[in-house]
Motif scaffolding. Sequence first.
Motif, PDB file in Angstrom:
ATOM      1  N   THR A   1      42.467  49.140  41.239  1.00 49.37           N
ATOM      2  CA  THR A   1      43.764  49.482  40.693  1.00 49.37           C
ATOM      3  C   THR A   1      44.828  48.598  41.330  1.00 49.37           C
ATOM      4  O   THR A   1      44.658  48.123  42.446  1.00 49.37           O
ATOM      5  N   VAL A   2      45.919  48.373  40.605  1.00 46.57           N
ATOM      6  CA  VAL A   2      46.986  47.543  41.145  1.00 46.57           C
ATOM      7  C   VAL A   2      47.624  48.254  42.340  1.00 46.57           C
ATOM      8  O   VAL A   2      47.846  47.661  43.393  1.00 46.57           O
ATOM      9  N   LYS A   3      47.881  49.561  42.137  1.00 48.83           N
ATOM     10  CA  LYS A   3      48.479  50.338  43.232  1.00 48.83           C
ATOM     11  C   LYS A   3      47.394  50.963  44.096  1.00 48.83           C
ATOM     12  O   LYS A   3      46.475  51.596  43.583  1.00 48.83           O
ATOM     13  N   GLY A   4      47.492  50.801  45.389  1.00 51.35           N
ATOM     14  CA  GLY A   4      46.523  51.420  46.304  1.00 51.35           C
ATOM     15  C   GLY A   4      45.106  50.949  46.062  1.00 51.35           C
ATOM     16  O   GLY A   4      44.156  51.703  46.239  1.00 51.35           O
ATOM     17  N   GLY A   5      44.974  49.695  45.641  1.00 53.11           N
ATOM     18  CA  GLY A   5      43.644  49.181  45.310  1.00 53.11           C
ATOM     19  C   GLY A   5      42.825  48.804  46.524  1.00 53.11           C
ATOM     20  O   GLY A   5      43.302  48.844  47.664  1.00 53.11           O
ATOM     21  N   ALA A   6      41.567  48.446  46.256  1.00 52.05           N
ATOM     22  CA  ALA A   6      40.669  48.016  47.321  1.00 52.05           C
ATOM     23  C   ALA A   6      41.097  46.645  47.829  1.00 52.05           C
ATOM     24  O   ALA A   6      41.725  45.875  47.102  1.00 52.05           O
ATOM     25  N   THR A   7      40.771  46.349  49.063  1.00 47.24           N
ATOM     26  CA  THR A   7      41.120  45.041  49.606  1.00 47.24           C
ATOM     27  C   THR A   7      39.934  44.097  49.541  1.00 47.24           C
ATOM     28  O   THR A   7      40.091  42.889  49.558  1.00 47.24           O
ATOM     29  N   GLN A   8      38.734  44.680  49.480  1.00 40.54           N
ATOM     30  CA  GLN A   8      37.532  43.850  49.474  1.00 40.54           C
ATOM     31  C   GLN A   8      36.828  43.903  48.134  1.00 40.54           C
ATOM     32  O   GLN A   8      36.668  44.971  47.547  1.00 40.54           O
ATOM     33  N   ALA A   9      36.413  42.723  47.668  1.00 39.11           N
ATOM     34  CA  ALA A   9      35.642  42.682  46.422  1.00 39.11           C
ATOM     35  C   ALA A   9      34.182  43.004  46.719  1.00 39.11           C
ATOM     36  O   ALA A   9      33.721  42.843  47.847  1.00 39.11           O
ATOM     37  N   LEU A  10      33.465  43.444  45.699  1.00 41.35           N
ATOM     38  CA  LEU A  10      32.038  43.723  45.855  1.00 41.35           C
ATOM     39  C   LEU A  10      31.290  42.400  46.028  1.00 41.35           C
ATOM     40  O   LEU A  10      31.719  41.369  45.522  1.00 41.35           O
ATOM     41  N   PRO A  11      30.171  42.430  46.746  1.00 38.08           N
ATOM     42  CA  PRO A  11      29.427  41.181  46.973  1.00 38.08           C
ATOM     43  C   PRO A  11      28.688  40.728  45.718  1.00 38.08           C
ATOM     44  O   PRO A  11      28.502  41.518  44.786  1.00 38.08           O
TER      45      PRO A  11
ATOM     46  N   THR B   1      35.078  42.332  40.470  1.00 33.50           N
ATOM     47  CA  THR B   1      35.361  43.682  40.946  1.00 33.50           C
ATOM     48  C   THR B   1      36.686  44.140  40.347  1.00 33.50           C
ATOM     49  O   THR B   1      37.675  43.412  40.397  1.00 33.50           O
ATOM     50  N   ILE B   2      36.681  45.338  39.781  1.00 41.95           N
ATOM     51  CA  ILE B   2      37.912  45.882  39.212  1.00 41.95           C
ATOM     52  C   ILE B   2      38.481  46.921  40.173  1.00 41.95           C
ATOM     53  O   ILE B   2      37.752  47.781  40.668  1.00 41.95           O
TER      54      ILE B   2
ATOM     55  N   LEU C   1      37.764  46.625  18.855  1.00 36.98           N
ATOM     56  CA  LEU C   1      38.266  47.079  20.154  1.00 36.98           C
ATOM     57  C   LEU C   1      38.747  45.947  21.047  1.00 36.98           C
ATOM     58  O   LEU C   1      39.317  46.184  22.100  1.00 36.98           O
ATOM     59  N   GLY C   2      38.511  44.713  20.621  1.00 39.38           N
ATOM     60  CA  GLY C   2      38.806  43.595  21.515  1.00 39.38           C
ATOM     61  C   GLY C   2      37.688  43.473  22.539  1.00 39.38           C
ATOM     62  O   GLY C   2      36.544  43.840  22.259  1.00 39.38           O
ATOM     63  N   VAL C   3      38.016  43.011  23.725  1.00 38.23           N
ATOM     64  CA  VAL C   3      36.976  42.848  24.735  1.00 38.23           C
ATOM     65  C   VAL C   3      36.600  44.212  25.326  1.00 38.23           C
ATOM     66  O   VAL C   3      37.469  44.965  25.770  1.00 38.23           O
ATOM     67  N   VAL C   4      35.313  44.510  25.266  1.00 38.93           N
ATOM     68  CA  VAL C   4      34.804  45.757  25.844  1.00 38.93           C
ATOM     69  C   VAL C   4      34.114  45.404  27.159  1.00 38.93           C
ATOM     70  O   VAL C   4      33.377  44.426  27.235  1.00 38.93           O
ATOM     71  N   ILE C   5      34.407  46.191  28.180  1.00 33.98           N
ATOM     72  CA  ILE C   5      33.864  45.893  29.503  1.00 33.98           C
ATOM     73  C   ILE C   5      32.974  47.027  29.978  1.00 33.98           C
ATOM     74  O   ILE C   5      33.372  48.191  29.984  1.00 33.98           O
ATOM     75  N   LEU C   6      31.761  46.645  30.358  1.00 35.30           N
ATOM     76  CA  LEU C   6      30.834  47.632  30.906  1.00 35.30           C
ATOM     77  C   LEU C   6      31.020  47.647  32.417  1.00 35.30           C
ATOM     78  O   LEU C   6      30.985  46.597  33.056  1.00 35.30           O
ATOM     79  N   VAL C   7      31.238  48.834  32.974  1.00 32.14           N
ATOM     80  CA  VAL C   7      31.493  48.913  34.412  1.00 32.14           C
ATOM     81  C   VAL C   7      30.595  49.931  35.099  1.00 32.14           C
ATOM     82  O   VAL C   7      30.103  50.865  34.477  1.00 32.14           O
ATOM     83  N   ARG C   8      30.392  49.709  36.381  1.00 34.04           N
ATOM     84  CA  ARG C   8      29.777  50.725  37.225  1.00 34.04           C
ATOM     85  C   ARG C   8      30.797  51.031  38.325  1.00 34.04           C
ATOM     86  O   ARG C   8      31.162  50.145  39.104  1.00 34.04           O
ATOM     87  N   VAL C   9      31.254  52.262  38.334  1.00 30.64           N
ATOM     88  CA  VAL C   9      32.219  52.650  39.360  1.00 30.64           C
ATOM     89  C   VAL C   9      31.468  52.904  40.667  1.00 30.64           C
ATOM     90  O   VAL C   9      30.487  53.649  40.689  1.00 30.64           O
TER      91      VAL C   9
ATOM     92  N   LEU D   1      39.712  52.464  44.129  1.00 38.23           N
ATOM     93  CA  LEU D   1      38.772  52.096  43.064  1.00 38.23           C
ATOM     94  C   LEU D   1      38.084  50.757  43.343  1.00 38.23           C
ATOM     95  O   LEU D   1      38.729  49.761  43.666  1.00 38.23           O
ATOM     96  N   GLN D   2      36.764  50.778  43.222  1.00 32.16           N
ATOM     97  CA  GLN D   2      35.960  49.561  43.227  1.00 32.16           C
ATOM     98  C   GLN D   2      34.936  49.727  42.124  1.00 32.16           C
ATOM     99  O   GLN D   2      34.052  50.572  42.213  1.00 32.16           O
TER     100      GLN D   2
END
Length: 602
Positions: free
Chosen positions: A278-288, A275-276, A206-214, A193-194
């Motif tokens: 997953t904790v398990k098997g997550g991406a190693t690189q953040a988006l630029p 960049t969001i 809802l508390g903090v709502v986060i808009l994401v683009r997968v 996941l990135q």
Amino acid sequence: TDLSTIRNFSIIAHIDHGKSTLADRLIQVTGGLTDREMSEQVLDNMDIERERGITIKAQTVRLNYTAQDGITYQLNLMDTPGHVDFAYEVSRSLAACEGALLVVDAAQGVEAQTLANVYQSIEHDHEIVPVINKIDLPAAEPEKVKTEIEDIIGIDAQDAVLTSAKSGIGIEEVLEAVVRRIPAPTGDRAKPLQALLVDSWYDPYLGVVILVRVMDGVMKKGDQIRFMQGGTQHLVDRVGCMRPKIEQLPELGPGEIGFITAQIKEVEQAKVGDTITTVKGGATQALPGYKEVQPVVFCGLFPVDAADFEKLRESIGKLRLNDASFSFEMESSAALGFGFRCGFLGLLHLEIIQERLSREYDLDLITTAPSVVYRLQLSASRTDDARELYLHNPADYPDVNRIESIEEPWIKAVIYTPDEYLGPILKLCQDRRGVQRDLTYVGGRAQVTYELPLNEVVFDFYDRLKSISRGYASFDYEQIGLREGDLVKMNILVNNEPVDALSLIVHRNVAEARGRGMCERLKDLIPRHLFKIPIQAAIGGKVIARETIAALRKDVTAKCYGGDITRKKKLLEKQKKGKARMREYGNVSIPQEAFIAALRMG
Ligand code: GTP
């Protein structure tokens, strides 16, 4: 969802060219809204936004549209903020899309603010679909506007879609153009996941709502996620989209835009551009493209009534819940008492916060002179080592003898104006220490580029620009770094006492003119007292300008010659009201308005 049926796009438009109206139409036509809901503009959802006609927070809606090819597409329409103060947010919103609609008013043509966003969009390799709106207006000149788009922006505009968002003409054509001309996103379900954190806001339920683009991978309820820049971990408890009403979904896949909630209490933890994964098997690189946003304009906010301090603290805290881009810390001033030093992304941002405090929280405030951040190099003193100081409050100005250099932030400004106003605009820029870099003509319009010190722009540059061009000039800027300048601190003394809220940092060359202007204005703004009041501008111990307010005759109603009693009453009431909003400085009452008005450069 099949990636080939997704389209992500934003709408770029100059203020008032019809962005919200068009967005509402798109929502209506695709069935997202009933007529009654349609009667309110949905994408701009804050009162102040609506009134000032600007979009502050990006919002997104998902539309389902069955195109002429028989396929049902998922269209994600991203609303982007329309002001230079929010350029970074804009860039992240654009990074979440593959294309943009460029809405241009058929009667007004292209304007500078539009340009900045278009260029950004082009930099993101977006497919840009020109939409010429308001073709119903008698003054509409769509052919001329097409040529203008081609000349100025350099994109093909022959296939521009002609619309009247107001009367509902051309809406279907816009949707078809989105489907045909804007490319589908790419992405891989099987990869880690990135997801790009596009925006975040606080919702009381809802508390903090986060808009994401997968980008790659999948996001589901129950996922343990990690913010790669922020470093925190959270459990996703909702995944969904807005239509514009919230709808929960089982997952968000690659290419999709939607929202998540993850029991986050403060927007500060959900930084735009992060960049969001997953904790398990997550991406190693953040988006630029991630950037920590820093406030650039600072000012003090003080309650007119000192008893309102706690209320101010609470209100600022609440606003901050929803806007991590402004900062505040407690400040105390000799005459204004306790208040807060606040930092903002720009002047408009400052005005918005100030207005919300007075309107939503019913607070009367004194705002001190806005200041930019200066970088000072200080030599060592007996008690202090040599060091670098970032100064954002003139009150913290150090001992002059220790200052080795002062640097100030500069900007590159692009002003776009009809020819006839060019003369006064060049003079304005010149008066503000501007350095002209470029001047070009397109049609009957001029585009002029200046480098300017930010501190000459933060106060009333924009207002002046608008007034000398009768509202026709538009303006856009970006920061270009720090430059050394001969800057000094100027104090204003009223009745021989320095008024800290009025002190400011100015360039030596303009100090005298600025000081004289302030003294003259204060002379008009401060009511007469029973004694004579000297008003002085000084650099260090040296007075560079001076005015005197003559002593008062005792009875304010005297000049009414006994005549109209209601007029007398009004005058007395006005005086009483005026009192409540004044501050005492060296026995002199200074009205609240004077603090800001004194700084107008005329
Ligand atoms: P911001 O939210 O400030 O960026 O403005 P906007 O671009 O969203 O403009 P908005 O949709 O609020 O429209 C501005 C004004 O233009 C409103 O008074 C609309 O009613 C009007 N308007 C929008 N589209 C049309 C159109 O096609 N024809 C005419 N005549 N007026 C329009």
